[in-house]
Design a protein around this motif. Structure first.
Motif, PDB file in Angstrom:
ATOM      1  N   THR A  36     -21.547 -21.128  39.754  1.00 62.18           N
ATOM      2  CA  THR A  36     -21.707 -20.592  39.393  1.00 62.18           C
ATOM      3  C   THR A  36     -21.294 -19.483  37.884  1.00 62.18           C
ATOM      4  OG1 THR A  36     -19.752 -19.828  40.066  1.00 62.18           O
ATOM      5  CG2 THR A  36     -20.506 -20.131  41.583  1.00 62.18           C
ATOM      6  N   THR A  37     -20.470 -19.971  37.005  1.00 59.34           N
ATOM      7  CA  THR A  37     -21.155 -19.957  35.668  1.00 59.34           C
ATOM      8  C   THR A  37     -22.134 -19.950  34.891  1.00 59.34           C
ATOM      9  OG1 THR A  37     -18.695 -20.657  35.832  1.00 59.34           O
ATOM     10  CG2 THR A  37     -19.811 -20.123  33.272  1.00 59.34           C
ATOM     11  N   MET A  38     -22.031 -20.722  35.208  1.00 58.12           N
ATOM     12  CA  MET A  38     -24.568 -20.973  35.165  1.00 58.12           C
ATOM     13  C   MET A  38     -25.150 -19.886  35.450  1.00 58.12           C
ATOM     14  SD  MET A  38     -24.756 -25.160  34.693  1.00 58.12           S
ATOM     15  CE  MET A  38     -26.204 -24.359  35.607  1.00 58.12           C
ATOM     16  N   LEU A  39     -24.939 -19.219  36.305  1.00 62.05           N
ATOM     17  CA  LEU A  39     -25.856 -17.947  36.558  1.00 62.05           C
ATOM     18  C   LEU A  39     -25.493 -16.962  36.687  1.00 62.05           C
ATOM     19  CD1 LEU A  39     -26.049 -18.837  41.057  1.00 62.05           C
ATOM     20  CD2 LEU A  39     -27.882 -18.751  39.061  1.00 62.05           C
ATOM     21  N   ALA A  40     -23.586 -16.858  36.478  1.00 66.65           N
ATOM     22  CA  ALA A  40     -23.053 -16.134  35.598  1.00 66.65           C
ATOM     23  C   ALA A  40     -23.655 -15.710  34.072  1.00 66.65           C
ATOM     24  CB  ALA A  40     -21.730 -15.189  36.389  1.00 66.65           C
ATOM     25  N   HIS A  41     -24.214 -16.280  33.570  1.00 65.05           N
ATOM     26  CA  HIS A  41     -24.508 -16.616  31.988  1.00 65.05           C
ATOM     27  C   HIS A  41     -26.391 -15.711  32.273  1.00 65.05           C
ATOM     28  CE1 HIS A  41     -20.817 -17.254  30.397  1.00 65.05           C
ATOM     29  NE2 HIS A  41     -20.397 -18.372  30.074  1.00 65.05           N
ATOM     30  N   THR A  57     -27.522 -24.536  47.353  1.00 62.84           N
ATOM     31  CA  THR A  57     -27.730 -23.718  48.184  1.00 62.84           C
ATOM     32  C   THR A  57     -27.010 -22.361  49.179  1.00 62.84           C
ATOM     33  OG1 THR A  57     -29.292 -25.188  49.297  1.00 62.84           O
ATOM     34  CG2 THR A  57     -29.622 -23.228  50.585  1.00 62.84           C
ATOM     35  N   VAL A  58     -26.171 -22.799  49.214  1.00 62.13           N
ATOM     36  CA  VAL A  58     -25.177 -22.114  49.510  1.00 62.13           C
ATOM     37  C   VAL A  58     -24.205 -20.670  48.788  1.00 62.13           C
ATOM     38  CG1 VAL A  58     -22.507 -21.926  50.504  1.00 62.13           C
ATOM     39  CG2 VAL A  58     -24.079 -23.071  51.811  1.00 62.13           C
ATOM     40  N   LEU A  59     -24.525 -20.994  47.219  1.00 64.17           N
ATOM     41  CA  LEU A  59     -23.575 -20.183  45.797  1.00 64.17           C
ATOM     42  C   LEU A  59     -24.558 -19.426  46.020  1.00 64.17           C
ATOM     43  CD1 LEU A  59     -21.663 -23.358  43.814  1.00 64.17           C
ATOM     44  CD2 LEU A  59     -21.089 -21.137  45.430  1.00 64.17           C
ATOM     45  N   THR A  60     -26.319 -19.982  46.184  1.00 61.63           N
ATOM     46  CA  THR A  60     -26.893 -19.635  45.624  1.00 61.63           C
ATOM     47  C   THR A  60     -27.548 -18.425  46.643  1.00 61.63           C
ATOM     48  OG1 THR A  60     -28.503 -20.687  44.396  1.00 61.63           O
ATOM     49  CG2 THR A  60     -29.861 -18.908  46.078  1.00 61.63           C
ATOM     50  N   GLY A  61     -26.982 -18.409  47.897  1.00 63.10           N
ATOM     51  CA  GLY A  61     -27.122 -17.025  49.201  1.00 63.10           C
ATOM     52  C   GLY A  61     -26.392 -16.103  48.550  1.00 63.10           C
ATOM     53  N   MET A  62     -25.082 -16.451  48.254  1.00 66.01           N
ATOM     54  CA  MET A  62     -24.038 -15.964  47.543  1.00 66.01           C
ATOM     55  C   MET A  62     -24.753 -15.128  46.667  1.00 66.01           C
ATOM     56  SD  MET A  62     -21.044 -17.977  48.560  1.00 66.01           S
ATOM     57  CE  MET A  62     -20.150 -17.072  48.343  1.00 66.01           C
ATOM     58  N   ALA A  63     -25.174 -15.457  46.210  1.00 69.91           N
ATOM     59  CA  ALA A  63     -25.592 -14.751  44.924  1.00 69.91           C
ATOM     60  C   ALA A  63     -26.954 -14.108  45.094  1.00 69.91           C
ATOM     61  CB  ALA A  63     -25.837 -15.921  43.843  1.00 69.91           C
ATOM     62  N   ALA A  71     -30.880 -22.491  36.610  1.00 72.94           N
ATOM     63  CA  ALA A  71     -29.364 -23.250  36.980  1.00 72.94           C
ATOM     64  C   ALA A  71     -29.868 -23.947  38.650  1.00 72.94           C
ATOM     65  CB  ALA A  71     -28.814 -21.600  36.775  1.00 72.94           C
ATOM     66  N   ILE A  72     -29.887 -22.662  39.244  1.00 70.51           N
ATOM     67  CA  ILE A  72     -30.506 -23.268  40.992  1.00 70.51           C
ATOM     68  C   ILE A  72     -31.144 -24.008  40.570  1.00 70.51           C
ATOM     69  CG2 ILE A  72     -31.282 -22.610  42.880  1.00 70.51           C
ATOM     70  CD1 ILE A  72     -31.324 -19.952  42.163  1.00 70.51           C
ATOM     71  N   VAL A  73     -31.875 -24.551  40.098  1.00 69.66           N
ATOM     72  CA  VAL A  73     -32.938 -25.701  40.499  1.00 69.66           C
ATOM     73  C   VAL A  73     -31.779 -27.310  39.733  1.00 69.66           C
ATOM     74  CG1 VAL A  73     -34.256 -27.646  38.899  1.00 69.66           C
ATOM     75  CG2 VAL A  73     -35.331 -25.453  40.113  1.00 69.66           C
ATOM     76  N   ILE A  74     -31.117 -27.247  38.654  1.00 68.25           N
ATOM     77  CA  ILE A  74     -30.164 -28.188  38.192  1.00 68.25           C
ATOM     78  C   ILE A  74     -29.405 -28.319  39.540  1.00 68.25           C
ATOM     79  CG2 ILE A  74     -28.349 -28.396  36.490  1.00 68.25           C
ATOM     80  CD1 ILE A  74     -30.254 -27.341  34.477  1.00 68.25           C
TER      81      ILE A  74
END
Length: 81
Positions: free
Chosen positions: A5-10, A34-40, A21-24
């Motif tokens: 989530t920190t990588m996505l925020a940055h 998958t869940v965190l990406t859906g939440m994002a 960030a999603i692929v990694i």
């Protein structure tokens, strides 16, 4: 080491960084990514058009990598024991 989530925020609003960030994240823990990406996506942080292809690519690349490791191990005598 920063978490997913920190990588996505940055990554902010740079779609290719979000996709990376999603692929990694799928390489580390596929279900959580998958869940965190859906939440994002639901929160509006990541576009659906970025999230779905990145998830698909990460899952496919991870599966191909695992298959390749298994195939290589089957041909290596020490791994067959």
């Amino acid at each position: 080491m920063p978490d997913f989530t920190t990588m996505l925020a940055h990554a902010g609003h740079v779609p290719w960084l979000q996709a990376l960030a999603i692929v990694i994240g799928t390489f580390i823990l596929e279900d959580a990514a998958t869940v965190l990406t859906g939440m994002a996506v639901q929160a509006g942080s990541v576009a659906l058009a970025t999230a779905l292809p990145a998830l698909y690519a990460g899952i496919i690349l991870g599966d191909i990598g695992l298959y390749g490791l298994g195939a290589a191990a089957a041909r290596w005598p020490a791994a067959r024991r």
